[in-house]
Write an enzyme that holds these catalytic residues in place. Sequence first.
Site, PDB file in Angstrom:
ATOM      1  N   TRP A 159      12.741   4.313 112.295  1.00 57.24           N
ATOM      2  CA  TRP A 159      11.956   3.377 113.108  1.00 57.24           C
ATOM      3  C   TRP A 159      11.201   2.409 112.200  1.00 57.24           C
ATOM      4  CZ3 TRP A 159       9.021   7.860 116.021  1.00 57.24           C
ATOM      5  CH2 TRP A 159       9.962   8.618 116.753  1.00 57.24           C
ATOM      6  N   LYS A 160      11.084   1.167 112.672  1.00 56.51           N
ATOM      7  CA  LYS A 160      10.286   0.205 111.895  1.00 56.51           C
ATOM      8  C   LYS A 160       8.849   0.272 112.399  1.00 56.51           C
ATOM      9  CE  LYS A 160      11.580  -3.899 110.335  1.00 56.51           C
ATOM     10  NZ  LYS A 160      11.607  -3.723 108.888  1.00 56.51           N
ATOM     11  N   VAL A 161       8.168   1.328 111.988  1.00 56.63           N
ATOM     12  CA  VAL A 161       6.793   1.559 112.423  1.00 56.63           C
ATOM     13  C   VAL A 161       5.855   0.999 111.360  1.00 56.63           C
ATOM     14  CG1 VAL A 161       5.098   3.298 113.082  1.00 56.63           C
ATOM     15  CG2 VAL A 161       7.520   3.718 113.469  1.00 56.63           C
ATOM     16  N   TYR A 171       4.999   1.706 106.563  1.00 55.21           N
ATOM     17  CA  TYR A 171       5.141   0.773 105.449  1.00 55.21           C
ATOM     18  C   TYR A 171       4.099   0.977 104.351  1.00 55.21           C
ATOM     19  CZ  TYR A 171       9.320  -1.241 107.181  1.00 55.21           C
ATOM     20  OH  TYR A 171      10.637  -1.382 107.545  1.00 55.21           O
TER      21      TYR A 171
END
Length: 305
Positions: free
Chosen positions: A153-155, A159
């Site tokens: 997931w690009k949560v 990052y």
Amino acid sequence: MEYAYFEGSFVPIDEAKINIKTNSFHYGTAVFEGLRAYWNEKEEQLYILFAREHYERLLSNAGALFMDVPHTAEDLIEITRELLKKNQIREDVYIRPIVYFKDLKLTPKLIDYTPEIAIYTYSFGRYLDTSQGIRVKVSSWRRNDDNSIPSRWKVAGAYVNSALAKTEALMAGYDEAIMLNSQGYVSEGSGENIFIIRNRTAVTPSLSEHILEGITRNAVITLLKNELIVTVEQRPLARSELYSAEEIFLTGTAAEVTPVVEVDNRKIGTGKIGEITSQLQEVFFRAVRGQIERYRSWLTPVYDK
Ligand code: PMP
């Protein structure tokens, strides 16, 4: 005037502001995307690359965080086209949609909050050096595991992991970091998937290796198989295989196809961009600008003709 899409309408970018109490700002509970649109000078047309794939991934990631976004992928593509038109973009551009909880409340949780979507455009050229190749370092930071914060997931919060690895690499004089996963196999870069080439075979970590399911990764697998007639293996990739690779490159929306010429101070191949990587770049950059008919389906034109 530069506009953003914010709280349901297009507003001047300086008015697209959130309150410091915004819940997702504190806990990183936002999901985002990065898209690129490429300018085709000859056709005077701007093409959004893989618009549907990016918005479907955004909505699927949002769903995983119980964010019920009241838009379909088609709606979001239309909003994005409108935004690009309003901003009169006539060059390559990056697009950043983000879904976050706008509630001005504490408690890190994912239910009983209200999701909001914002989209803005960002003008940047190449993210990494695609013309000379880059030097990378295997990071001392491990990729976040699927059972902690899924790397699929690009949560936003995940990052921090990328930022730690990227910073370590930059401070040590490298351009980018490659992270191993919790099992010790190669996962990916701070914002890119990775491929190695050996004996005319490309190897990339499989989707179970704690990586993001990269949209560029998919596109590159297609190009390698169909255009370059290179076999592609998706399997666990050992760190030591990096050092004996003939070629290495990274893929991503921002990174496009970035050659890696050195890993941990070891030259890859001749230390220059490899032959397959350079052929792949050629065909990739033509495809994304709409110069190859059979890959036109990757693109959404912005301007009505
Ligand atoms: N891995 C990570 C950690 C990323 O942030 C990105 C950029 N989205 C990628 C891989 C590449 O994914 P994509 O090709 O979908 O941009």
